[in-house]
Enzyme design. Sequence first.
Site, PDB file in Angstrom:
ATOM      1  N   ASN A 104      11.343  11.543   2.225  1.00 48.98           N
ATOM      2  CA  ASN A 104      11.260  10.931   3.546  1.00 48.98           C
ATOM      3  C   ASN A 104      10.902  11.915   4.657  1.00 48.98           C
ATOM      4  OD1 ASN A 104      12.126   8.958   5.820  1.00 48.98           O
ATOM      5  ND2 ASN A 104      13.512  10.697   6.088  1.00 48.98           N
ATOM      6  N   TYR A 169      -1.560  12.991  10.119  1.00 54.05           N
ATOM      7  CA  TYR A 169      -0.438  12.160   9.663  1.00 54.05           C
ATOM      8  C   TYR A 169      -0.920  11.039   8.741  1.00 54.05           C
ATOM      9  CZ  TYR A 169       3.932   9.465  10.114  1.00 54.05           C
ATOM     10  OH  TYR A 169       5.109   8.786   9.875  1.00 54.05           O
ATOM     11  N   ALA A 172      -1.907  12.459   5.380  1.00 51.79           N
ATOM     12  CA  ALA A 172      -0.731  12.827   4.588  1.00 51.79           C
ATOM     13  C   ALA A 172      -0.059  11.601   3.994  1.00 51.79           C
ATOM     14  CB  ALA A 172       0.257  13.603   5.443  1.00 51.79           C
TER      15      ALA A 172
END
Length: 263
Positions: A104, A169, A172
């Site tokens: 996470n 982001y 990824a």
Amino acid sequence: MTTFNHRTALVTGAGRGIGRSIAEILARQGVNVICVSKSAESCGATAAAINEAKAQAEAKPGDKTWPRGWAKPLAVDVADGAAIAKASEELLKEFPVIDILINNAGITRDGLLFRMSEADWTDVLTTNLTSCFHWTKLIARPMTRARWGRIVNIASVSGVMGNAGQANYSAAKAGMIGLTKTLAREFASRSVTVNAVAPGFIKTDMTAGFSGNAEIAAKILETVPLKRFGESAEVAAMTAFLCSEEAGYITGQVFNVDGGMAM
């Protein structure tokens, strides 16, 4: 209530937000949780809250509503592969099998591509994606030997549909989805499931900059059919189900928890 048979979980980014909610919901259902974050203070606070809740529950022996797992804090910089390797080696001496892995931990370094530095690109890819490679490679091997395991990667709706200003982001998180689908195929013969949860706009510290601004929030909510920001507990509930015994025939899937954004 879903079923967990005396399992142990490792949750990265457990010091706050979605990670903390995942650690808490797993512990409420009797899972022992290793809470990982870069900050010893933040993962320590999560673990302390879980252990206090466990102590309170044990003080009421007649109340069997919620089984309680214990929590252990572990400060590790997930951007440091050598640190992950050292931490994993020590953990596997203490716990021969960590049954559940929740990848996470994540950061943002937003900006349009032409203004994005190489450091901003690399930092986000290393923290958000490469960390999953390191943790999974090290923690999943005992799962495959035990022929039971659950891996859930917390991706993002940005990795499903893209988002301007988040090339690093989004890349990824899209990479996490590709990794999820590949590992689901690699681990399936060993009864280890691998799934991804893709949150949309969830109220956390990471999104406080725009969720707390009425004008920006209103513009964002135009893209959300349910017309509200999500809660970290809603992401945690989906994640916990995917870690349960009942989810044993679900693997290689991406579950959007996004209020309908990516329909």
